[in-house]
Design an enzyme around this catalytic site. Structure first.
Site, mmCIF file in Angstrom:
data_model
loop_
_atom_site.group_PDB
_atom_site.id
_atom_site.type_symbol
_atom_site.label_atom_id
_atom_site.label_comp_id
_atom_site.label_asym_id
_atom_site.label_seq_id
_atom_site.Cartn_x
_atom_site.Cartn_y
_atom_site.Cartn_z
ATOM 1 N N GLU A 96 0.831 -1.191 0.000
ATOM 2 C CA GLU A 96 0.000 0.000 0.000
ATOM 3 C C GLU A 96 0.870 1.246 0.000
ATOM 4 O OE1 GLU A 96 -3.343 -2.435 2.497
ATOM 5 O OE2 GLU A 96 -2.718 -0.522 3.299
ATOM 6 N N CYS A 109 3.093 8.560 0.918
ATOM 7 C CA CYS A 109 3.664 7.658 1.926
ATOM 8 C C CYS A 109 3.920 6.312 1.235
ATOM 9 C CB CYS A 109 2.671 7.521 3.069
ATOM 10 S SG CYS A 109 3.216 6.412 4.362
ATOM 11 N N CYS A 116 6.132 -6.497 7.699
ATOM 12 C CA CYS A 116 7.224 -5.869 8.455
ATOM 13 C C CYS A 116 7.852 -6.912 9.357
ATOM 14 C CB CYS A 116 6.681 -4.707 9.293
ATOM 15 S SG CYS A 116 7.964 -3.720 10.091
ATOM 16 N N CYS A 120 5.598 -4.205 16.418
ATOM 17 C CA CYS A 120 5.063 -3.155 17.283
ATOM 18 C C CYS A 120 3.570 -3.432 17.523
ATOM 19 C CB CYS A 120 5.268 -1.782 16.647
ATOM 20 S SG CYS A 120 6.987 -1.478 16.180
ATOM 21 N N CYS A 123 0.580 -1.506 15.677
ATOM 22 C CA CYS A 123 0.633 -1.330 14.219
ATOM 23 C C CYS A 123 0.073 -2.555 13.504
ATOM 24 C CB CYS A 123 2.084 -1.092 13.798
ATOM 25 S SG CYS A 123 2.263 -0.878 12.012
ATOM 26 N N GLY A 165 6.386 -1.583 6.513
ATOM 27 C CA GLY A 165 7.760 -2.046 6.612
ATOM 28 C C GLY A 165 8.706 -1.105 7.329
ATOM 29 N N GLU A 166 9.909 -1.619 7.554
ATOM 30 C CA GLU A 166 10.962 -0.853 8.225
ATOM 31 C C GLU A 166 12.024 -0.511 7.170
ATOM 32 O OE1 GLU A 166 11.796 0.709 11.037
ATOM 33 O OE2 GLU A 166 13.720 1.022 10.058
ATOM 34 N N SER A 198 11.541 7.133 7.837
ATOM 35 C CA SER A 198 11.120 6.922 9.224
ATOM 36 C C SER A 198 11.565 5.541 9.689
ATOM 37 C CB SER A 198 9.588 7.021 9.302
ATOM 38 O OG SER A 198 9.142 6.816 10.624
ATOM 39 N N SER A 219 10.739 6.761 15.305
ATOM 40 C CA SER A 219 9.500 6.448 16.028
ATOM 41 C C SER A 219 9.863 6.044 17.446
ATOM 42 C CB SER A 219 8.759 5.318 15.313
ATOM 43 O OG SER A 219 8.472 5.719 13.990
ATOM 44 N N LEU A 220 9.715 6.968 18.369
ATOM 45 C CA LEU A 220 10.175 6.738 19.738
ATOM 46 C C LEU A 220 9.103 6.011 20.546
ATOM 47 C CD1 LEU A 220 12.896 7.488 20.911
ATOM 48 C CD2 LEU A 220 11.821 9.466 21.986
ATOM 49 N N ASN A 296 -4.310 5.423 15.819
ATOM 50 C CA ASN A 296 -5.354 5.108 14.842
ATOM 51 C C ASN A 296 -5.811 3.683 15.076
ATOM 52 O OD1 ASN A 296 -5.264 7.604 13.343
ATOM 53 N ND2 ASN A 296 -3.264 6.930 12.595
ATOM 54 N N CYS A 339 -1.624 6.186 9.634
ATOM 55 C CA CYS A 339 -0.455 5.519 10.226
ATOM 56 C C CYS A 339 -0.888 4.276 10.975
ATOM 57 C CB CYS A 339 0.227 6.414 11.260
ATOM 58 S SG CYS A 339 0.915 7.898 10.610
HETATM 59 N N1 SAH Z 1 8.779 1.205 10.476
HETATM 60 C C1 SAH Z 1 8.868 2.609 10.332
HETATM 61 C C2 SAH Z 1 7.875 3.215 9.352
HETATM 62 C C3 SAH Z 1 6.449 2.734 9.386
HETATM 63 S S1 SAH Z 1 5.416 3.221 10.724
HETATM 64 C C4 SAH Z 1 8.731 3.296 11.680
HETATM 65 O O1 SAH Z 1 8.435 2.622 12.657
HETATM 66 O O2 SAH Z 1 8.979 4.483 11.767
HETATM 67 C C5 SAH Z 1 5.117 4.927 10.529
HETATM 68 C C6 SAH Z 1 4.669 5.619 11.815
HETATM 69 O O3 SAH Z 1 3.349 5.210 12.199
HETATM 70 C C7 SAH Z 1 5.566 5.298 12.992
HETATM 71 O O4 SAH Z 1 5.910 6.474 13.663
HETATM 72 C C8 SAH Z 1 4.684 4.442 13.888
HETATM 73 O O5 SAH Z 1 5.051 4.579 15.229
HETATM 74 C C9 SAH Z 1 3.314 4.998 13.589
HETATM 75 N N2 SAH Z 1 2.210 4.086 13.880
HETATM 76 C C10 SAH Z 1 2.200 2.756 13.737
HETATM 77 N N3 SAH Z 1 0.993 2.249 14.074
HETATM 78 C C11 SAH Z 1 0.209 3.312 14.425
HETATM 79 C C12 SAH Z 1 -1.154 3.438 14.828
HETATM 80 N N4 SAH Z 1 -1.974 2.384 14.930
HETATM 81 N N5 SAH Z 1 -1.619 4.677 15.094
HETATM 82 C C13 SAH Z 1 -0.819 5.753 14.961
HETATM 83 N N6 SAH Z 1 0.465 5.687 14.552
HETATM 84 C C14 SAH Z 1 0.982 4.483 14.289
#
Ligand code: SAH
Length: 356
Positions: A96, A109, A116, A120, A123, A165-166, A198, A219-220, A296, A339
C-alpha cells in the site's frame, strides 16, 4: 543481471547497472541515460515506445527486458481526499502507498517491505509478519503510479518512507530508490529536503540515512526502556532506548535540519503527564521536533485513541518546555490509510471504489 535467457527489470537497475547492461548489448554509453529517462521521468510502460532508440534496439530490448511496473493498482478514495493505492506486485502480494493532501502539501507515503519484520503492538502491518523486502523497482513503481494518478494541477510536495515495513531493514533498495528519486539528469529530481525516512530505531544504520541527504524521523513511542520493549519488542531488541538516543545525538545533522521524533499516543498507556516530562528530558538539547500521532484504531486493535483534550495537554507540556511539537492529523481513516492501518485484514477490506 544480463545473462542470456534471463529477463532484466529495467526499473530495478541502478545507473551503474544500467551502464553495464547497455555495454553488454554493445550500445553507446549514452543509451543508459536515455533508457533511465524514459522509465523514470516519462513513466513509460512499453519498451517499444522509446522513440529515440532505433527500432531494432527497441525490439532487442523488449525481448530481453521488462520495465518492471506493477500490473495492477486499486485506488481507495477517502472522504477527506486521501487516496490509498493497493498495488498488486508481480508475485501476487499486495502493498500500500497513500497520497495525503493537506493544505498546500501533497504527501506520498511509500512502503519498503511487504509486511514488516518488527512487531510493534500498535501497528497493523506488524501483524502480517515480514513477507519479503521490496525490490528497487517496486519502490519506484509506487511513486510513478501515484504520479500517474495526479491531475494536471496536482503535484507531490513531500515523500515519506513511512508505509508498510521498516525502511532501514531494506537499506540497499532504499538507498537506490532515494538515488533515483533525487537524481536530476534522469531521475525524478526531488530535493532530499522533501523526503523523510522513518525508522523504528535501527540505531546502527542511522549514519547511512545521513549520507542520503534526506530527513530522518525516529519512532520513539515510549520514554522508558521497559515500556518501549513492551510496545515495540523487536525494535527494542535491536537497540535499547538509551543506545538509540545516543545514536540520534551523534547523528550528523546538516545545518538547518532537525530530527523528527514520532510518538504514537496510546490512551492510558504512554500519554500521561509524566511521560511528557520524561520525553522532554530525553530530547533535551537535541535539534528536533516532535510529531504526536494519536493512535489510529483498526479492527481488533488493543489500544485506544486518547481524547483530543488529552492530546493537547500532552502537547502543551512539551511546548512549554520549548519542544516544537505538532499533532499529526489522522487522514484516510475510512479507507484504513492512516499511520499503522496499512496491512492485511483478511476478508475485511473496505469495498474498493475505483480501479486503475
Ligand atoms: N517502520 C517505520 C515506518 C512505518 S510506521 C517506523 O516505525 O517508523 C510509521 C509511523 O506510524 C511510525 O511512527 C509508527 O510509530 C506509527 N504508527 C504505527 N501504528 C500506528 C497506529 N496504529 N496509530 C498511529 N500511529 C501508528
Amino acid at each position: 543481471m544480463t545473462f542470456p535467457g534471463t529477463v532484466t527489470t529495467l526499473l530495478g537497475l541502478t545507473e551503474p547497472q544500467m551502464m553495464k547492461f547497455v555495454r553488454a548489448q554493445r550500445w553507446p554509453d549514452y543509451r543508459a541515460q536515455q533508457i533511465l529517462r524514459w522509465i523514470h521521468q516519462r513513466r513509460l510502460r512499453t519498451i517499444t515506445d522509446m522513440t529515440d532508440l532505433p527500432m531494432r534496439d527497441r525490439v532487442t530490448l523488449s525481448q530481453s527486458a521488462t520495465i518492471g511496473r506493477s500490473a495492477h493498482t486499486t485506488i481507495l478514495s477517502s472522504q477527506d481526499g486521501t487516496r490509498k493505492l493497493l498495488v498488486t506486485l508481480n508475485d501476487g502480494l499486495m502493498i500500500e502507498a497513500v497520497l495525503i493532501p493537506d493544505d498546500e502539501r501533497l504527501t506520498l507515503c511509500v512502503s519498503t517491505q511487504v509486511g514488516c519484520l518488527l512487531d510493534c503492538g500498535f501497528c497493523l502491518t506488524g501483524r502480517m509478519g515480514l513477507k519479503r523486502n521490496l525490490k528497487l523497482h517496486e519502490i519506484i513503481d509506487q511513486i510513478l503510479t501515484a504520479q500517474d494518478l495526479l491531475s494536471s494541477d496536482e503535484h507531490m510536495t513531500n515523500l515519506v518512507f513511512m508505509g508498510m515495513g521498516e525502511p532501514l531493514a531494506n537499506l540497499d533498495s532504499l538507498k537506490a530508490a532515494v538515488t533515483a528519486l533525487t537524481n536530476k539528469p534522469w531521475g525524478l529530481g526531488w530535493s532530499g529536503r522533501r523526503v523523510t525516512v522513518s525508522t523504528a530505531g535501527l540505531a546502527s544504520r542511522l549514519p547511512e540515512v545521513a549520507a542520503l541527504g534526506v530527513n530522518l524521523a525516529i519512532s520513539l513511542n515510549a520514554t522508558t526502556e521497559e515500556q518501549r520493549r513492551e510496545l515495540m519488542p523487536a525494535a527494542g531488541e535491536i537497540a535499547s532506548l538509551r543506545s538509540l538516543l545516543a545514536a540520534c545525538r551523534r547523528y550528523p545533522l546538516a545545518s538547518h535540519r532537525r530530527l523528527t521524533f514520532e510518538y504514537v499516543l496510546l490512551a492510558g498507556v504512554n500519554d500521561h503527564a509524566d511521560d511528557a516530562r520524561r520525553l522532554v528530558q530525553l530530547l533535551r538539547g537535541m535539534r528536533c521536533k516532535v510529531n504526536l500521532i494519536p493512535f489510529n484504531e483498526f479492527p481488533g486493535s488493543p489500544f485506544q485513541r486518547p481524547s483530543e483534550q488529552e492530546v493537547l495537554r500532552f502537547q502543551s507540556i512539551l511546548r512549554e518546555a520549548g519542544l516544537d511539537t505538532f499533532v499529526r492529523k489522522s487522514r484516510g481513516q475510512d479507507v484504513l490509510g492512516a499511520c499503522g492501518q496499512l496491512g492485511e485484514l483478511p476478508g475485511n477490506r473496505p469495498p474498493y471504489l475505483d480501479t486503475y
